[in-house]
Design a protein around this motif. Structure first.
Motif, PDB file in Angstrom:
ATOM      1  N   ASP A 677     -19.036 -57.712  -0.430  1.00  0.00           N
ATOM      2  CA  ASP A 677     -18.332 -56.665  -1.188  1.00  0.00           C
ATOM      3  C   ASP A 677     -17.323 -57.301  -2.138  1.00  0.00           C
ATOM      4  OD1 ASP A 677     -16.807 -57.603   0.949  1.00  0.00           O
ATOM      5  OD2 ASP A 677     -15.767 -55.681   1.230  1.00  0.00           O
ATOM      6  N   ILE A 678     -17.821 -58.102  -3.067  1.00  0.00           N
ATOM      7  CA  ILE A 678     -17.001 -58.971  -3.901  1.00  0.00           C
ATOM      8  C   ILE A 678     -17.280 -58.684  -5.379  1.00  0.00           C
ATOM      9  CG2 ILE A 678     -16.660 -61.381  -4.625  1.00  0.00           C
ATOM     10  CD1 ILE A 678     -15.447 -60.783  -1.918  1.00  0.00           C
ATOM     11  N   VAL A 679     -16.221 -58.716  -6.198  1.00  0.00           N
ATOM     12  CA  VAL A 679     -16.372 -58.712  -7.649  1.00  0.00           C
ATOM     13  C   VAL A 679     -15.598 -59.911  -8.183  1.00  0.00           C
ATOM     14  CG1 VAL A 679     -16.064 -57.443  -9.807  1.00  0.00           C
ATOM     15  CG2 VAL A 679     -16.505 -56.189  -7.684  1.00  0.00           C
ATOM     16  N   PHE A 680     -16.290 -60.806  -8.874  1.00  0.00           N
ATOM     17  CA  PHE A 680     -15.663 -61.999  -9.441  1.00  0.00           C
ATOM     18  C   PHE A 680     -15.090 -61.649 -10.816  1.00  0.00           C
ATOM     19  CE2 PHE A 680     -19.124 -63.575  -6.699  1.00  0.00           C
ATOM     20  CZ  PHE A 680     -18.407 -64.401  -5.839  1.00  0.00           C
ATOM     21  N   VAL A 681     -13.785 -61.926 -11.005  1.00  0.00           N
ATOM     22  CA  VAL A 681     -13.100 -61.486 -12.220  1.00  0.00           C
ATOM     23  C   VAL A 681     -12.244 -62.614 -12.775  1.00  0.00           C
ATOM     24  CG1 VAL A 681     -11.706 -59.628 -13.248  1.00  0.00           C
ATOM     25  CG2 VAL A 681     -12.932 -59.196 -11.105  1.00  0.00           C
ATOM     26  N   ASN A 682     -12.164 -62.701 -14.100  1.00  0.00           N
ATOM     27  CA  ASN A 682     -11.279 -63.652 -14.755  1.00  0.00           C
ATOM     28  C   ASN A 682      -9.817 -63.306 -14.452  1.00  0.00           C
ATOM     29  OD1 ASN A 682      -9.484 -64.128 -17.344  1.00  0.00           O
ATOM     30  ND2 ASN A 682     -11.100 -65.681 -17.407  1.00  0.00           N
ATOM     31  N   PRO A 683      -8.945 -64.303 -14.181  1.00  0.00           N
ATOM     32  CA  PRO A 683      -7.547 -64.022 -13.837  1.00  0.00           C
ATOM     33  C   PRO A 683      -6.819 -63.196 -14.898  1.00  0.00           C
ATOM     34  CG  PRO A 683      -8.058 -66.317 -13.380  1.00  0.00           C
ATOM     35  CD  PRO A 683      -9.244 -65.760 -14.086  1.00  0.00           C
ATOM     36  N   GLU A 684      -7.053 -63.486 -16.175  1.00  0.00           N
ATOM     37  CA  GLU A 684      -6.371 -62.729 -17.229  1.00  0.00           C
ATOM     38  C   GLU A 684      -6.824 -61.282 -17.267  1.00  0.00           C
ATOM     39  OE1 GLU A 684      -6.024 -64.517 -21.119  1.00  0.00           O
ATOM     40  OE2 GLU A 684      -6.396 -66.508 -20.257  1.00  0.00           O
ATOM     41  N   ASP A 685      -8.097 -61.045 -17.002  1.00  0.00           N
ATOM     42  CA  ASP A 685      -8.595 -59.670 -16.985  1.00  0.00           C
ATOM     43  C   ASP A 685      -7.985 -58.881 -15.826  1.00  0.00           C
ATOM     44  OD1 ASP A 685     -10.233 -59.798 -19.260  1.00  0.00           O
ATOM     45  OD2 ASP A 685     -11.878 -60.676 -18.120  1.00  0.00           O
ATOM     46  N   THR A 715     -13.733 -55.827  -3.329  1.00  0.00           N
ATOM     47  CA  THR A 715     -12.574 -56.716  -3.418  1.00  0.00           C
ATOM     48  C   THR A 715     -12.660 -57.597  -4.652  1.00  0.00           C
ATOM     49  OG1 THR A 715     -12.274 -56.755  -1.022  1.00  0.00           O
ATOM     50  CG2 THR A 715     -11.311 -58.571  -2.265  1.00  0.00           C
ATOM     51  N   ALA A 716     -11.598 -57.600  -5.446  1.00  0.00           N
ATOM     52  CA  ALA A 716     -11.532 -58.438  -6.640  1.00  0.00           C
ATOM     53  C   ALA A 716     -11.194 -59.866  -6.243  1.00  0.00           C
ATOM     54  CB  ALA A 716     -10.477 -57.896  -7.607  1.00  0.00           C
ATOM     55  N   VAL A 717     -11.991 -60.810  -6.710  1.00  0.00           N
ATOM     56  CA  VAL A 717     -11.768 -62.229  -6.445  1.00  0.00           C
ATOM     57  C   VAL A 717     -11.544 -62.937  -7.772  1.00  0.00           C
ATOM     58  CG1 VAL A 717     -12.840 -64.369  -5.622  1.00  0.00           C
ATOM     59  CG2 VAL A 717     -13.091 -62.256  -4.305  1.00  0.00           C
ATOM     60  N   GLU A 718     -10.382 -63.549  -7.914  1.00  0.00           N
ATOM     61  CA  GLU A 718     -10.091 -64.320  -9.118  1.00  0.00           C
ATOM     62  C   GLU A 718     -11.024 -65.518  -9.162  1.00  0.00           C
ATOM     63  OE1 GLU A 718      -6.412 -67.012 -10.199  1.00  0.00           O
ATOM     64  OE2 GLU A 718      -5.849 -64.892 -10.213  1.00  0.00           O
ATOM     65  N   TYR A 719     -11.698 -65.686 -10.320  1.00  0.00           N
ATOM     66  CA  TYR A 719     -12.766 -66.680 -10.372  1.00  0.00           C
ATOM     67  C   TYR A 719     -12.837 -67.300 -11.756  1.00  0.00           C
ATOM     68  CZ  TYR A 719     -17.069 -68.737  -8.521  1.00  0.00           C
ATOM     69  OH  TYR A 719     -18.019 -69.613  -8.036  1.00  0.00           O
ATOM     70  N   ASP A 720     -13.401 -68.493 -11.808  1.00  0.00           N
ATOM     71  CA  ASP A 720     -13.575 -69.202 -13.075  1.00  0.00           C
ATOM     72  C   ASP A 720     -14.782 -68.610 -13.804  1.00  0.00           C
ATOM     73  OD1 ASP A 720     -13.652 -70.929 -15.167  1.00  0.00           O
ATOM     74  OD2 ASP A 720     -14.246 -72.692 -14.010  1.00  0.00           O
ATOM     75  N   ILE A 721     -14.541 -67.520 -14.527  1.00  0.00           N
ATOM     76  CA  ILE A 721     -15.562 -66.813 -15.285  1.00  0.00           C
ATOM     77  C   ILE A 721     -14.926 -66.440 -16.616  1.00  0.00           C
ATOM     78  CG2 ILE A 721     -14.970 -64.561 -14.278  1.00  0.00           C
ATOM     79  CD1 ILE A 721     -17.942 -63.822 -14.368  1.00  0.00           C
ATOM     80  N   PRO A 722     -15.663 -66.476 -17.721  1.00  0.00           N
ATOM     81  CA  PRO A 722     -15.045 -66.208 -19.024  1.00  0.00           C
ATOM     82  C   PRO A 722     -14.369 -64.843 -19.099  1.00  0.00           C
ATOM     83  CG  PRO A 722     -17.195 -67.196 -19.331  1.00  0.00           C
ATOM     84  CD  PRO A 722     -17.073 -66.885 -17.866  1.00  0.00           C
ATOM     85  N   LYS A 723     -13.325 -64.780 -19.891  1.00  0.00           N
ATOM     86  CA  LYS A 723     -12.612 -63.532 -20.111  1.00  0.00           C
ATOM     87  C   LYS A 723     -13.569 -62.484 -20.668  1.00  0.00           C
ATOM     88  CE  LYS A 723      -8.436 -61.670 -22.263  1.00  0.00           C
ATOM     89  NZ  LYS A 723      -7.310 -61.959 -23.175  1.00  0.00           N
ATOM     90  N   GLY A 724     -13.474 -61.281 -20.141  1.00  0.00           N
ATOM     91  CA  GLY A 724     -14.369 -60.212 -20.568  1.00  0.00           C
ATOM     92  C   GLY A 724     -15.623 -60.096 -19.736  1.00  0.00           C
ATOM     93  N   SER A 725     -15.800 -61.004 -18.771  1.00  0.00           N
ATOM     94  CA  SER A 725     -17.007 -61.021 -17.937  1.00  0.00           C
ATOM     95  C   SER A 725     -16.634 -60.841 -16.470  1.00  0.00           C
ATOM     96  CB  SER A 725     -17.760 -62.346 -18.107  1.00  0.00           C
ATOM     97  OG  SER A 725     -18.109 -62.578 -19.448  1.00  0.00           O
ATOM     98  N   VAL A 726     -17.474 -60.130 -15.738  1.00  0.00           N
ATOM     99  CA  VAL A 726     -17.323 -59.995 -14.291  1.00  0.00           C
ATOM    100  C   VAL A 726     -18.699 -60.137 -13.652  1.00  0.00           C
ATOM    101  CG1 VAL A 726     -15.253 -58.556 -14.342  1.00  0.00           C
ATOM    102  CG2 VAL A 726     -17.480 -57.469 -14.445  1.00  0.00           C
ATOM    103  N   ALA A 727     -18.714 -60.410 -12.356  1.00  0.00           N
ATOM    104  CA  ALA A 727     -19.983 -60.606 -11.652  1.00  0.00           C
ATOM    105  C   ALA A 727     -19.897 -59.985 -10.264  1.00  0.00           C
ATOM    106  CB  ALA A 727     -20.312 -62.093 -11.542  1.00  0.00           C
ATOM    107  N   ALA A 728     -21.016 -59.464  -9.788  1.00  0.00           N
ATOM    108  CA  ALA A 728     -21.108 -58.898  -8.440  1.00  0.00           C
ATOM    109  C   ALA A 728     -22.524 -59.105  -7.933  1.00  0.00           C
ATOM    110  CB  ALA A 728     -20.744 -57.409  -8.457  1.00  0.00           C
ATOM    111  N   TYR A 729     -22.678 -58.983  -6.626  1.00  0.00           N
ATOM    112  CA  TYR A 729     -23.962 -59.284  -6.017  1.00  0.00           C
ATOM    113  C   TYR A 729     -25.011 -58.189  -6.252  1.00  0.00           C
ATOM    114  CZ  TYR A 729     -21.559 -63.043  -3.547  1.00  0.00           C
ATOM    115  OH  TYR A 729     -20.848 -64.179  -3.244  1.00  0.00           O
ATOM    116  N   TYR A 730     -26.227 -58.661  -6.406  1.00  0.00           N
ATOM    117  CA  TYR A 730     -27.427 -57.833  -6.441  1.00  0.00           C
ATOM    118  C   TYR A 730     -28.002 -57.810  -5.027  1.00  0.00           C
ATOM    119  CZ  TYR A 730     -32.526 -57.274  -7.271  1.00  0.00           C
ATOM    120  OH  TYR A 730     -33.839 -56.897  -7.224  1.00  0.00           O
TER     121      TYR A 730
END
Length: 762
Positions: A677-685, A715-730
């Motif tokens: 139950d994770i969403v990977f998000v850029n820290p600035e976003d 749950t939001a997880v701060e992650y090394d992903i470009p600003k404006g992008s998020v990721a979650a499991y399929y």
């Protein structure tokens, strides 16, 4: 990373080791141990991908000519353990659990209960699946299909794990029944390749062989994650890195399997822990920024050509190749000229200087291979992405010579082979004429349904039956709020499967589950033990022979099930179904009769490693309308009209997962343990929305269609992903992918370009 990352969040950490290594070996041991059948599974692993053994039921990465003592990867071992498990899902299990209860189980737990052992049919009075005799099951299926007013009211799904032999019989049965409705797993992953590449180079497959990697000067990896999805590729990349080839990765996330690797097949690395650095260059682009990067690279290559020629230097573009083999270069150059660097940078998420660096690497390499995965295809512009990769390669003649070409990385082990032997909703005349020539009936000519069209037809009541040869269709499809109710409206649904999954619990008026043999098991027919064949990502066709005792004496092979179903459904059939199934050599003779490319099929398959189907583009023969490869233009770089506050979400697999099959709840390389139950998000976003690492959030679809969809309480997880992008499991995030959001040309759902907004959980 900021201090927020260090805040303790349950199940969220960091993984510092390389891909592979002892972590992979421990995972293999754990997978085997957890399925309780250590002796059989270990014996099975030692014959996997060996000339006299069975083909891995996981990915479609090719086998090397000279196999090692073991030729399997961590996730291949998980796939075998999952199939060769000692656990069983028996009639007693179904007697203890109602479907209403099973619906509440996690997907992992449904499959983890073990192998199906008996055919079962749903009984509404008890809300349970009850045992049914094979003969009675077939009688019900045949009656249900014959009762439909129109054969086009039935859908016939195929999983890419199906063998060539079973797939060929399946498409033959369905076409004699009277429809071309073939939704299949390719529709959800590489259909953009199947649709886009024929327009560019005349064939919907990759053009490289495994040996080409020995000769490539530069290898580009775009939109894929080999450490999880095709781990045996890591040994190939390791060898390329060791000999000094440039490996360039372009991906939104930094995937460990593209960074560094410790090969379990090399004791010195295992003992010392000295990993091989894979990518020499790694650029993290925005989700959906691939088209912009590809156009920018082409602009850079064209500019280098102009600069070199002005200085009296050599051509950077391969003008001789372009003149002899291609059309459309002027239109492409005009489009590149009209596309500004400002537009490209805004969509790409990396700078002009970085894109020009990529262009120089490409231009300076004599021979280039470009690998790509679903990070390229699963977009609203997936076909354009694929065609622009082809454009880039065509600029410097990177087709039809050693070390050069295009390499789409297929998922399921035989998804490419199934398409080759006829699993397609868009049959060409050669296929249909071949069927008529060999079997004497005239198959239907009208285009059928792909996966999205099939669900829409079921939703609208235009289709009333579904036969699924493997897979987990409803869970794999986007938009469960539409897909699930649609499946429940069917009159008949039949699932041919090795294990229970959620799609089986979406009940029709008549619901039947038929258990089949797995790839690892002995397939005994009237003439003896049978060999099946598969085609890998590089057009190699090779044999697969299971050696394990079947999980139950009540199992049948997929080929036999198809034959039984055909006989039960088609009282006037002209095909000798059981004669074909008695000896699979006869099926291969029939395939050869329909498809001349399989000439001497039964003889060539005896060769260790199999044989390669002819690939015309590899020989610089272009099977396009004009007979030349095409530079194809797609105006712009990305979808317009996204709200400036929206983010773009990509779905992805965890490391303990293969497609919809979830082996466990960990995602080792990304540092996630025991949860999904994770969403990977850029820290600035996160910060710009007043959110922090570990916050519980809602993710809401923000698409043009106006459809309201939400994924809540993640749950939001701060992650090394470009600003404006998020990721979650399929497939958890499939709820955010509206059925209407797909590539208009290929029908591929836009799993990797989902416009969303995030906020604190309501």
């Amino acid at each position: 990373m900021t201090e927020l990352v260090k805040k303790k969040v349950e199940g969220v950490g960091e993984y510092h080791s390389a891909a592979g290594g002892w972590g992979a070996l421990r995972a293999v041991a754990d997978a085997v141990r957890s399925q309780l059948a250590v002796v059989d599974e270990t014996r099975g692993l030692l014959t996997m991908n060996q000339p006299a053994g069975f083909d891995c039921p996981g990915c479609a990465w090719p086998d090397p000519k000279h196999t090692s003592s073991f030729e399997f990867c961590e996730n291949g071992a998980k796939a075998v353990s999952w199939e060769a498990t000692a656990k069983r899902t028996t009639p007693e299990f179904f007697a203890e659990h109602t479907v209403s209860e099973l619906w509440k189980w996690h997907d992992h737990d449904l499959e983890n209960h073990g192998r199906l052992t008996h055919p079962v049919a749903y009984d509404a009075a008890s809300d349970k699946f009850l045992p049914i005799a094979w003969e009675d099951a077939m009688a019900r299926i045949g009656a249900g299909l014959r009762a439909l007013p129109d054969p086009n009211m039935a859908e016939f799904y195929t999983s890419g794990r199906c063998s060539n032999e079973a797939a060929f019989l399946y498409q033959l049965f369905v076409r004699e029944y009277g429809t071309n409705n073939f939704p299949d797993c390719s529709n959800m992953c590489h259909e953009a390749t199947s649709v886009g590449l024929p327009k560019s180079i005349g064939i919907g497959k990759g053009t490289v062989t495994l040996e080409d990697f020995d000769h490539a000067d530069a290898i580009f990896c775009i939109g894929h994650n080999p450490g999880t999805n095709h781990p045996r590729m890591l040994n190939t990349l390791r060898a390329c890195s060791k000999r000094g080839a440039a490996i360039v990765s372009i991906n939104p996330l930094r995937e460990r399997g593209l960074e560094r690797f410790i090969s379990p097949q090399h004791p010195s690395e295992m003992l010392t822990g000295n990993a091989t650095q894979l990518s020499s260059v790694y650029y993290q682009i925005k989700v959906g920024g691939d088209l912009a990067v590809l156009k920018g690279m082409m602009k850079a290559v064209v500019a280098l050509d102009v600069e070199s020629r002005a200085a009296g230097g050599p051509d950077v573009l391969d003008r001789a190749f372009i003149a002899e083999h291609t059309e459309g270069i002027d239109d492409l150059l005009a489009d590149l000229q009209a596309t500004s660097w400002e537009t490209i940078e805004a969509s790409a998420g990396i700078t002009r200087a970085e894109i020009e660096h990529l262009g120089r690497i490409y231009a300076n390499a004599k021979s280039v291979i470009i690998n790509y995965g679903m990070g390229i295809t699963q977009h609203r512009h997936g076909v354009a992405n694929v065609q622009h990769i082809a454009n880039l390669l065509l600029l410097r003649g990177n087709f039809g010579r050693p070390g050069a070409g295009i390499s789409p990385l297929r998922g399921h082990s035989n998804v490419q082979g199934d398409r080759t032997v006829g699993i397609t909703e868009l049959p060409n005349d050669a296929l249909l004429d071949g069927i008529k020539r060999v079997f004497g009936f005239d198959p239907p000519r009208a285009h059928g349904h792909d996966a999205v069209a099939a669900v829409k037809a079921i939703r609208d009541g235009r289709s009333k039956a579904l036969i699924a040869l493997g897979g987990n269709l409803a869970v794999a499809m986007p938009d469960p709020e539409v897909t699930y109710p649609a499946m429940r409206s069917l009159d008949l649904v039949v699932h041919i499967a090795t294990k229970l999954n959620r799609s089986h619990l979406l009940l029709a008026k008549e619901s039947i589950i038929l258990p089949c043999l797995g790839r690892t098991e002995i397939d005994m027919q009237a003439s003896g033990k049978q060999l099946v064949t598969v085609e890998d990502s590089m057009s190699m066709v090779h044999g697969s022979r299971g050696g394990l005792k079947p999980a139950s004496e009540h199992l049948k092979s997929e080929a036999m099930i198809v034959a039984d179903m055909a006989v039960a459904t088609l009282p006037n059939t002209v095909v000798k179904w059981h004669d074909l199934v008695a000896d699979y050599n006869k099926i291969r003779d029939a395939i050869e009769g329909v498809f001349p490319a399989f000439k001497d099929y039964n003889e060539r398959i005896k060769k260790p490693g199999g044989f390669r189907l002819r690939n015309a583009a590899s020989e610089r023969e272009w099977l396009t309308t004009s007979g030349k490869a095409q530079f194809l233009v797609f105006p712009g770089v990305y979808e317009d009209g996204l709200d400036k506050h929206a983010l773009t979400l990509t779905t992805l697999r965890s490391h303990d997962q293969y497609n919809t099959t979830i082996y466990g709840m960990d995602d080792r390389y990304r540092g996630i343990t025991g949860r999904r139950d994770i969403v990977f998000v850029n820290p600035e976003d996160l910060a710009s929305r007043g959110l922090s690492h570990g916050d519980v959030i809602d993710v809401v679809l923000d698409g043009k269609s106006g459809v309201q969809r939400a994924m809540r309480g993640f749950t939001a997880v701060e992650y090394d992903i470009p600003k404006g992008s998020v990721a979650a499991y399929y497939p958890e995030a499939n709820v955010l992918v509206a059925l209407e959001e797909h590539d208009a040309r290929s029908g591929t759902p836009a799993y990797k370009s989902v416009p969303v907004k995030i906020s604190a959980a309501a």
